[in-house]
Scaffold this motif. Structure first.
Motif, PDB file in Angstrom:
ATOM      1  N   TYR A 187      29.937  37.161  46.462  1.00 36.40           N
ATOM      2  CA  TYR A 187      29.347  35.824  46.536  1.00 36.40           C
ATOM      3  C   TYR A 187      30.292  34.815  47.167  1.00 36.40           C
ATOM      4  O   TYR A 187      29.921  34.047  48.055  1.00 36.40           O
ATOM      5  N   TRP A 188      31.556  34.820  46.715  1.00 35.39           N
ATOM      6  CA  TRP A 188      32.485  33.794  47.183  1.00 35.39           C
ATOM      7  C   TRP A 188      32.824  33.966  48.653  1.00 35.39           C
ATOM      8  O   TRP A 188      32.957  32.992  49.390  1.00 35.39           O
ATOM      9  N   GLN A 189      32.978  35.248  49.074  1.00 37.04           N
ATOM     10  CA  GLN A 189      33.253  35.471  50.496  1.00 37.04           C
ATOM     11  C   GLN A 189      32.092  34.987  51.356  1.00 37.04           C
ATOM     12  O   GLN A 189      32.297  34.344  52.387  1.00 37.04           O
ATOM     13  N   LEU A 191      30.006  32.700  50.576  1.00 36.57           N
ATOM     14  CA  LEU A 191      29.973  31.236  50.509  1.00 36.57           C
ATOM     15  C   LEU A 191      30.978  30.625  51.479  1.00 36.57           C
ATOM     16  O   LEU A 191      30.648  29.755  52.276  1.00 36.57           O
ATOM     17  N   VAL A 192      32.219  31.116  51.406  1.00 35.43           N
ATOM     18  CA  VAL A 192      33.283  30.477  52.180  1.00 35.43           C
ATOM     19  C   VAL A 192      33.153  30.798  53.659  1.00 35.43           C
ATOM     20  O   VAL A 192      33.388  29.945  54.511  1.00 35.43           O
TER      21      VAL A 192
END
Lengths: 281, 287
Positions: A187-189, A191-192
């Motif tokens: 998720y974070w990858q 997102l960023v």
């Protein structure tokens, strides 16, 4: 009388010049594009000055631009103190806090469609309300100094940025998200590396709207009480003393600060969203 | 309709947070009163007291609602305590200013698209003026117009007009330019004059843009009218209620005026939205 004739002649002359310029080939160049509005602006200043002198309008109703310019030149320290108080301490700190909070909240509610469906209409609704009205309440809570102005700015900029960021986070296409999934990005990858960059045009749209609101909020909040410095304070007290040249000087500073603030954000936007079609010329 | 439940949830959460904040922020006063009277208060006693103060730091929602109800329904419409009286004063300035600003804005936009020199000289200033805190000149307009003998409705309407003017100009120019080259070419093959092109193609095509900027403009007009009431020394209007409330520490009154302003803004935007839906549906442009 001669001033009025001069104003009329200058107006006609500048108008003819602009009409000629806008038909000529000069307009295609960058310089010509700047020249025409510049002539228009100078014409307004000259006609203003000439009409004020010609009709002998008293300075308490409309001071001529030359008087305003002289006032700016003589009271630079006062203007600088007001600028620091209102813009740097009030508007800018509130702007940074409000925008950061809005982006963080947008990322947080992004994971829950339920919250999005509930918060977006509420956010859109609140963004249309006369939020300036909370200024007296926040002045009461946080005192007369810049903290209360920053608080007003936080509330004013929060919702436009929130709504735009949430819309932006939904902007990446399913195909692109699928690609990230095939890379097994978490998720974070995603997102960023995908969704935040894709959201940037929307976020900057919100940031630009908020930049104007921030200055308005900081100035209007000072009408409800402030220490003896600040642009809003100066405007409201000088209006009471009929020192209109000072009021115009403050307005000129506010206009400059507002345009410069907007310009800086537009520049940052050009750097961050260089890939967007609207930035490629 | 799917989003009714989430919206209600969010509103309920906001109200709950509000109550919690009211208890937290007003508790200090209750403890101070108790300390002054040399009595101890338990938490169970504190909470009801925090929600029923005369001048709380943060009034509880039901206090604001009661004040709203009292000042809308409980007073005669002509009474100076009636929010309808104050609201109408603000609203009439808003509507007058909005009408003036919109009318002038549309006229200027028509001029801009038909005259290249005007486009080049005015348009950059119209766009730049949106980055300027125009609201700052409100006190000056009020005082200057007062000194030349104009007072009451008109100065506030001028501020409202000024604030709604620029969004309408920018939106309307965009809208009048929105027909694409193919459509303009079609009208040229019909040998349509500039006037016919304007009435039959450009104006209808600009409607979605016009309504979008009208919504922005009407909200700005209301803000302008409220701020315009601040420097006149708090005579009448929602802005005057805010100002007198802040002078005398009548927090409940401020919140009630604030909610009245919010309801007015929502109603104005809602009305324009409704007109937009009906118009666009009749024109076959509804999405």
């Amino acid at each position: 009388m001669s001033w009025l004739v001069f104003a009329a002649l200058f107006w006609i002359g500048a108008l003819a010049l602009n009409i000629w310029l806008s038909r000529s080939r000069l307009v295609k160049s960058r310089g010509g594009r700047l020249l025409v509005p510049a002539i228009f602006g100078i014409t307004i200043l000259v006609v203003w000055e000439a009409v004020v002198r010609g009709l002998e309008v008293p300075g308490v109703i409309l001071p001529p631009p030359s008087a305003i310019g002289a006032r700016i030149a003589t009271s630079l320290p006062v203007l600088w103190v007001d600028f620091l108080q209102t813009f740097v301490k009030g508007a800018l700190s509130g702007y940074l806090i409000g925008c950061a909070a809005a982006v963080l909240v947008a990322v947080a509610i992004d994971r829950s469609p339920f919250l999005q469906r509930g918060l977006l209409p509420v956010g859109n609704f609140v963004a249309a309300l006369p939020i300036v009205g909370i200024a007296p309440i926040l002045v009461m809570w946080f005192g007369f100094d810049w903290h209360s102005k920053a608080a007003v700015v936080v509330v004013m900029v929060f919702f436009p940025v929130l709504v735009n960021t949430v819309a932006g986070l939904a902007a990446s296409e399913p195909m692109q998200r699928d690609l990230m999934a095939t890379y097994s990005a978490n998720y974070w990858q995603t997102l960023v590396k995908l969704r935040l960059p894709a959201a940037m045009p929307f976020i900057f749209n919100g940031l630009k709207i908020a930049s104007t609101l921030a200055l308005i909020g900081a100035i209007v909040a000072e009408f409800f009480g402030s220490p003896i410095r600040g642009m809003g304070f100066r405007i409201s007290t000088e209006v009471g003393r009929l020192g209109l040249d000072m009021v115009w000087a403050e307005i000129a500073v506010a206009a400059l600060a507002g345009s410069a603030f907007y310009g800086v954000i537009a520049l940052i936007e050009r750097g961050v969203t260089f890939w967007h079609p609207s930035q490629r010329t | 309709m799917k989003s009714v439940l989430p919206i209600l949830t969010v509103v309920a959460v906001i109200v709950a947070l509000w109550y919690a904040a009211a208890v937290w922020m007003n508790a200090q006063w209750v403890y101070d009163q108790a300390a002054r009277a040399d009595t101890e208060v338990t938490l169970a006693e504190v909470i009801p007291q925090t929600l029923a103060q005369e001048r709380p730091v943060l009034p509880a929602p039901h206090q604001v609602a009661a004040e709203l109800w009292k000042s809308v329904v409980g007073q005669k419409v002509t009474s100076k305590r009636s929010l309808i009286y104050h609201g109408w004063i603000t609203l009439s300035a808003t509507l007058l200013g909005f009408a003036i600003g919109t009318g002038l804005g549309i006229l200027l936009a028509v001029g801009i698209i038909h005259n290249r020199a005007m486009d080049l000289s005015v348009m950059p200033w119209a766009i730049a003026s949106q980055t300027i805190p125009i609201l700052a000149i409100a006190p000056m307009i009020i005082v200057v117009m007062n000194s030349v003998g104009l007072s009451g409705l008109l100065p506030k309407a001028v501020i409202s007009a000024y604030l709604s003017f620029f969004p309408v100009v920018v939106g309307m120019v965009k809208g009048l330019r929105s027909p694409d080259a193919m459509q303009l070419d079609l009208l040229r093959t019909y040998n349509a004059s500039r006037g016919e092109t304007f009435w039959k193609l450009r104006l209808p095509a600009s409607m979605p843009y016009l309504f979008a900027s009208l919504k922005v403009g009407v909200a700005a007009s209301l803000v302008g009218a409220i701020v315009g009431e601040l420097p006149t020394g708090a005579v009448a209007g929602l802005g005057a209620r805010l100002l007198s409330g802040s002078y005398y520490g009548q927090t409940v009154q401020i919140w009630a005026a604030l909610f009245a302003a919010a309801i007015a803004a929502a109603a104005l935007v809602g009305i324009i939205g409704a007109i937009q839906r009906v118009t666009l549906r009749r024109m076959g442009m509804a999405r």
